[in-house]
Design an enzyme around this catalytic site. Structure first.
Site, PDB file in Angstrom:
ATOM      1  N   GLY A  87       2.478  -5.467  29.557  1.00  0.00           N
ATOM      2  CA  GLY A  87       2.540  -6.908  29.787  1.00  0.00           C
ATOM      3  C   GLY A  87       2.261  -7.256  31.229  1.00  0.00           C
ATOM      4  O   GLY A  87       1.732  -6.437  31.969  1.00  0.00           O
ATOM      5  N   ASN A  88       2.578  -8.462  31.629  1.00  0.00           N
ATOM      6  CA  ASN A  88       2.395  -8.882  33.019  1.00  0.00           C
ATOM      7  C   ASN A  88       3.468  -9.888  33.386  1.00  0.00           C
ATOM      8  O   ASN A  88       4.315 -10.215  32.563  1.00  0.00           O
ATOM      9  CB  ASN A  88       0.979  -9.433  33.231  1.00  0.00           C
ATOM     10  CG  ASN A  88       0.712 -10.669  32.395  1.00  0.00           C
ATOM     11  OD1 ASN A  88       1.314 -11.716  32.604  1.00  0.00           O
ATOM     12  ND2 ASN A  88      -0.161 -10.541  31.402  1.00  0.00           N
TER      13      ASN A  88
END
Ligand code: CTP
Ligand code: CA
Length: 227
Positions: free
Chosen positions: A33-34
């Site tokens: 993810g980020n």
């Protein structure tokens, strides 16, 4: 403070906003993810709806409440977001007057998703990642004429000149009308943002604004182009 009653200058305009991260599953319990929290996209959706637009918000996993009057579609991966955008905008993009892509779309996804939890081992692990489609560039390439108005966002770690240069490159490569560029340290998780709006006509550095004020500035530009 925002006025409770303001202009309904976006009445009749259909705005699609993407927000948050996309997350790319490795197995049923792990993902890549980020750091996107979704605040910018939710602020744009809220302001657009307050100004009378018909708003669909396509969001990756975030912990934010849906703004009043906004239709929300939840997605997980970049491919999910691609499918949701096709559904919401229509095959010929005929259901949207503007697309504002604040989502931090994952550039890669794992080549393989395991249906069962991967087990730990003492050996180093190499993951193979494959590129995701560029959702905004796809719409930019498919668009005929000026609709939908297309707005991209770019978070960078360069200095101000570098950020603007990257934004200009993305403006051209993705065939969009506007790129809102900012620095990672000024953006993720914050209530405010220091952004520069880059168009073919030039760059405007906006200074530090709340995400809602920045949303209004972006929507002013979108409204101009929708007229
Ligand atoms: N974007 C997209 N699909 C992707 C990647 C990005 O639609 N697979 C959109 C984002 O939502 C954003 C814009 O493109 O509006 C710019 O995203 P950014 O990550 O800055 O651009 P990239 O082309 O992925 O370049 P970089 O190498 O800097 O990540
Ligand atoms: Ca990217």
């Amino acid at each position: 403070a925002r006025a409770a009653i303001g202009p309904r200058d976006l009445a009749g305009i259909r705005v699609v906003v993407t927000a948050g991260p996309t997350v790319e599953d490795l197995d049923p319990v792990r993902f890549l993810g980020n750091r996107s929290t979704g605040k910018m996209g939710f602020a744009i959706a809220e302001r657009a709806a307050s100004r009378g637009a018909s708003v669909t918000l396509v969001s990756g996993p975030v912990s934010l409440a849906t703004p009043r009057g906004v239709t929300r579609v939840d997605v997980r991966s970049a491919l999910d977001m691609q499918a949701a955008l096709r559904e919401v905008m229509g095959a010929d993009l005929e259901h949207a007057d503007a697309l504002i892509m604040t989502a931090a779309v994952a550039d890669y996804r794992p080549a393989e998703q395991s249906a069962t939890k991967r087990k730990r081992s003492a050996e180093p692990l190499r993951l193979e990642l494959v590129p995701n489609p560029d959702l905004l560039a796809e719409v930019g390439a498919a668009r005929k004429g000026a609709r939908p108005v297309l707005v991209g966002f770019a978070v960078e770690t360069a200095d101000d000149a570098g950020i603007e240069a990257y934004a200009r490159r993305k403006l051209a490569a993705k065939c969009v009308d506007m790129v809102v560029a900012n620095h990672a340290k000024d953006s993720f998780g914050r209530e405010d943002n220091r952004a520069t709006i880059v168009t073919a006509g030039g760059a405007e550095a906006l200074g530090v604004l709340s995400k809602h004020s920045l949303a209004d500035r972006i929507l002013d530009r979108v409204a101009e182009r929708c007229r």
